[in-house]
Design a protein around this motif. Sequence first.
Motif, mmCIF file in Angstrom:
data_model
loop_
_atom_site.group_PDB
_atom_site.id
_atom_site.type_symbol
_atom_site.label_atom_id
_atom_site.label_comp_id
_atom_site.label_asym_id
_atom_site.label_seq_id
_atom_site.Cartn_x
_atom_site.Cartn_y
_atom_site.Cartn_z
ATOM 1 N N GLU A 65 5.256 4.662 -41.818
ATOM 2 C CA GLU A 65 4.793 3.304 -41.716
ATOM 3 C C GLU A 65 3.994 3.187 -42.817
ATOM 4 O O GLU A 65 2.748 3.412 -42.416
ATOM 5 C CB GLU A 65 5.264 2.754 -40.155
ATOM 6 C CG GLU A 65 4.827 1.510 -40.043
ATOM 7 C CD GLU A 65 6.028 0.080 -40.208
ATOM 8 O OE1 GLU A 65 5.719 -0.303 -41.239
ATOM 9 O OE2 GLU A 65 6.592 1.594 -40.942
ATOM 10 N N PRO A 67 0.461 0.998 -43.234
ATOM 11 C CA PRO A 67 -1.395 0.271 -42.402
ATOM 12 C C PRO A 67 -0.419 -1.456 -42.635
ATOM 13 O O PRO A 67 -0.090 -1.508 -43.978
ATOM 14 C CB PRO A 67 -2.165 0.069 -42.612
ATOM 15 C CG PRO A 67 -1.790 1.178 -43.048
ATOM 16 C CD PRO A 67 -0.300 1.640 -43.347
ATOM 17 N N GLN A 68 -1.005 -2.554 -42.096
ATOM 18 C CA GLN A 68 -0.414 -4.270 -42.383
ATOM 19 C C GLN A 68 -1.326 -4.235 -44.181
ATOM 20 O O GLN A 68 -0.913 -4.922 -44.589
ATOM 21 C CB GLN A 68 -1.156 -4.935 -41.281
ATOM 22 C CG GLN A 68 0.029 -5.903 -40.981
ATOM 23 C CD GLN A 68 1.567 -6.769 -41.781
ATOM 24 O OE1 GLN A 68 1.581 -5.541 -40.801
ATOM 25 N NE2 GLN A 68 1.592 -7.419 -42.629
ATOM 26 N N THR A 70 -2.035 -2.723 -46.226
ATOM 27 C CA THR A 70 -2.243 -2.030 -47.389
ATOM 28 C C THR A 70 -0.704 -2.130 -47.546
ATOM 29 O O THR A 70 -0.406 -2.509 -49.148
ATOM 30 C CB THR A 70 -1.291 -0.032 -47.442
ATOM 31 O OG1 THR A 70 -2.331 0.325 -47.026
ATOM 32 C CG2 THR A 70 -0.982 0.714 -48.760
ATOM 33 N N LYS A 71 0.172 -2.694 -46.898
ATOM 34 C CA LYS A 71 1.189 -4.030 -46.749
ATOM 35 C C LYS A 71 0.669 -5.238 -47.960
ATOM 36 O O LYS A 71 1.780 -5.860 -48.961
ATOM 37 C CB LYS A 71 2.386 -4.530 -46.002
ATOM 38 C CG LYS A 71 2.841 -3.145 -45.240
ATOM 39 C CD LYS A 71 4.014 -3.516 -43.942
ATOM 40 C CE LYS A 71 4.165 -2.445 -43.189
ATOM 41 N NZ LYS A 71 5.343 -2.197 -41.849
#
Length: 204
Positions: A65, A67-68, A70-71
Amino acid sequence: VSGQLDGVFIKLADQFEKESKQMQKVKGAMTYPIIILIIAGLVVTIMIAYVIPTFATALEGMDAELPQITKVMLSISDFFVTKWYILILAIVGLVFLFKTLTSSPKGKRAIDTILLKLPLVKDVSQTSMTASLTGTLSTLLSSGVLIIESLEIIQRVLSNSVISDKMGIAIENIKQGRSMYRALLDMQYFPTLAMAMVKTGEEA
């Protein structure tokens, strides 16, 4: 005017030369920050358009998953790469909007108001206009032009409409008997040192 045209033109030439040198200094002071901004913009563009997509390809095969943050960066990069034409249209639209605003009195006043609140632009503008005011006023007064007429001439050549309007109010206050020092001070624009010198000159 005083009728001493030869002396007046010599003083005006000296004043324009001083203002030209002042503008060169102002432009020189702003060159470095502009270059830094351009370089920073190029670096960010390269990162978003080339570097991040490379990482995105490498991360696609991972099941972890992300990190936010990175998204978010991957989404921004994807938008830049796939929807670049929207950015170009947005830039063209902003340029058109800016030109439209500056072509109308209300729009120009709104932009001038914003510029006066920007830290770097405000400081440069204040320094430039203060030098122009004191230098031009000195030239006109020493050439025999009355104070009111001198200030009206200065008002007509001010590039910022907000300051020009404030100068108009100051002129009206002087016509009604107020001191030039107090009238200019009420504009809340020129530096304290410059106003103190005006006050000293009036009381001398």
